[in-house]
Design an enzyme around this catalytic site. Structure first.
Site, PDB file in Angstrom:
ATOM      1  N   LYS A   1       0.878  -1.166   0.000  1.00 52.81           N
ATOM      2  CA  LYS A   1       0.000   0.000   0.000  1.00 52.81           C
ATOM      3  C   LYS A   1       0.918   1.219   0.000  1.00 52.81           C
ATOM      4  O   LYS A   1       1.457   1.605   1.028  1.00 52.81           O
ATOM      5  CB  LYS A   1      -0.889  -0.015   1.255  1.00 52.81           C
TER       6      LYS A   1
ATOM      7  N   SER B   1       2.114   5.261  -0.443  1.00 58.95           N
ATOM      8  CA  SER B   1       1.526   6.533  -0.031  1.00 58.95           C
ATOM      9  C   SER B   1       0.626   7.083  -1.136  1.00 58.95           C
ATOM     10  O   SER B   1       0.951   6.973  -2.325  1.00 58.95           O
ATOM     11  CB  SER B   1       2.632   7.549   0.250  1.00 58.95           C
TER      12      SER B   1
ATOM     13  N   GLU C   1       9.281   1.148  11.085  1.00 63.01           N
ATOM     14  CA  GLU C   1      10.391   2.101  10.999  1.00 63.01           C
ATOM     15  C   GLU C   1       9.735   3.470  11.040  1.00 63.01           C
ATOM     16  O   GLU C   1       9.097   3.886  10.076  1.00 63.01           O
ATOM     17  CB  GLU C   1      11.158   1.834   9.699  1.00 63.01           C
TER      18      GLU C   1
ATOM     19  N   CYS D   1      13.569  10.364   7.576  1.00 70.13           N
ATOM     20  CA  CYS D   1      13.457  10.026   8.999  1.00 70.13           C
ATOM     21  C   CYS D   1      14.822   9.977   9.680  1.00 70.13           C
ATOM     22  O   CYS D   1      14.898   9.934  10.905  1.00 70.13           O
ATOM     23  CB  CYS D   1      12.732   8.705   9.162  1.00 70.13           C
TER      24      CYS D   1
ATOM     25  N   GLU E   1       9.997  16.103  15.371  1.00 68.67           N
ATOM     26  CA  GLU E   1      10.661  16.033  14.069  1.00 68.67           C
ATOM     27  C   GLU E   1      10.066  17.082  13.131  1.00 68.67           C
ATOM     28  O   GLU E   1       8.870  17.048  12.840  1.00 68.67           O
ATOM     29  CB  GLU E   1      10.446  14.611  13.512  1.00 68.67           C
TER      30      GLU E   1
END
Length: 398
Positions: free
Chosen positions: A101, A103, A176, A210, A307
């Site tokens: 799936k 984005s 993750e 990330c 973040e």
């Protein structure tokens, strides 16, 4: 792997158009993505079992590893190709079928990759791409008893939902999630190496990775010198259309991303931080934001605790090594960390003290298919890449 490489230019073009990263970075991602396919194709030959010495003479104790089953892979927009190959490569190598799936912001790269997989001879049905309403698809994957494993790269909030949703059917989950990477520059660092490394770690994909340096901790003795050299380096970053050769910073993914950056920068300045460079939307308009350096950031600001996922580099002064370690670990995240020092003993000490799954020493770009990638604390579970990246797709049978 060969098909990805022979269609490198088209895939990179598609990625730049769909995601916004500069063409040079998109080409780099195709190389990176293809490296996982090659690595795990080789690793498929090395799924070794075991023979355990028995406790009774008339027994033989055998251990074999078998595919876990159907894998649901939910992937993000920031690396629309590599985050798929990093999951699909090991899954197929272990003998699992996969439902991807992608984005909703970057479905085309996923479809292109799936098309190349078919051309490469991956049997129909072994690799599936499903697009549409993300929560609905997610729920279906969670509730299905056929899906035995969920692998997800994305935000911590969504990761927690997937973990909770997988509890009902007791699926194996690897996650993750978000990071809050510290980048520690000690007094004894080589300034040029530290500036180059911090720049690479912070501004890749316009700060939308990330493992991007989220907090640059600089020891007091070197703070002014580093800050001025860093600002100078950031000034030279060209913002613009990713298809133009000179561009090193593309747009952010959408308007919401820009608003988040604005909120974080506003919060910092209201609490006493100073803008050393940038700090506003770019004159190009749309979702372009100026590469920004913010000085004297402290741990009560959003830029420290969360973040930013944008082209904003917060500089945080510190006094001692102990303080740097404390500041670095003062977060729920634990994905990547970076440090710059010429002192070997310090590099070992600090590497071992940092609560992070990846630590770069005198280097800002540490991702490679041959090393395990993943986080500790709330940055996730499991590892991707390397020989360790196979474990999550296998069950051990005795």
């Amino acid at each position: 792997h060969d098909l990805l490489m022979s269609h490198k230019e088209e895939l990179a073009l598609l990625m730049t158009l769909e995601q916004g990263k500069p063409m040079k970075e998109a080409l780099g991602e195709v190389n990176y993505g293809a490296s996982f396919i090659e690595f795990f194709a080789e690793e498929a030959k090395r799924v070794y079992g075991d023979i355990i010495p028995p406790t009774l003479a008339d027994r033989r104790l055998l251990v074999l590893k078998q595919p876990i089953g159907v894998v649901g892979a939910i992937t993000p927009w920031n690396f629309p190709l590599a985050m798929i190959t990093r999951k699909v490569g090991p899954a197929l190598a272990c003998g699992c079928t996969v439902v991807v799936k992608p984005s909703e912001f970057t479905p085309l790269t996923a479809l292109a990759a799936a098309d190349l997989a078919l051309q490469a001879g991956i049997p129909a049905g072994a690799l599936n791409v499903v697009m549409g309403n993300a929560p609905e698809i997610g729920d279906e994957l969670m509730q299905s008893t056929q899906v035995r494993k969920i692998t997800f790269t994305g935000s911590t909030a969504v990761g927690k939902k997937l973990m909770a949703g997988s509890a009902n059917t007791v699926k194996k989950v690897s996650l993750e999630l978000g990071g809050n990477a510290p980048c520690i520059v000690f007094d004894d660092a080589d300034i040029d190496v530290a500036v180059k490394g911090s720049l690479a770690a912070k501004f890749r994909n316009s700060g939308q990775t990330c493992v991007c340096a989220n907090r640059i901790l600089v020891q007091e003795g070197i703070y002014e010198k580093f800050a001025s050299a860093f600002v100078k380096a950031v000034q030279s970053l060209q913002v613009g259309n990713g298809l133009e050769e000179s561009t090193s910073q593309g747009p952010l993914i959408n308007e919401a991303a820009v608003q988040k950056v604005e909120k974080f920068v506003g919060d910092a300045t209201s609490k006493g931080a100073n803008i050393m460079l940038g700090g506003k939307r770019h004159s190009l308009g749309m979702s372009f934001y100026e590469p920004t350096v913010v000085g004297n950031v402290s741990n009560d600001m959003l830029l420290f605790s969360e973040e930013v996922f944008g082209p904003v580099a917060p500089l945080i002064p510190f006094k001692t090594e102990e303080e740097a370690i404390h500041l670095a670990n003062d977060t729920n995240a634990g994905l990547a960390a970076y440090m710059f020092t010429k002192n070997i003993a310090r590099s070992w000490r600090v590497s071992e003290a940092l609560e992070y799954g990846l630590v770069g020493v005198n280097e800002g770009l540490i991702s490679t298919e041959v090393a395990p990638f993943g986080g500790v604390k709330q940055s996730g579970l499991g590892r991707e890449g390397s020989k360790y990246g196979m474990d999550d797709y296998l069950e051990i049978k005795y």
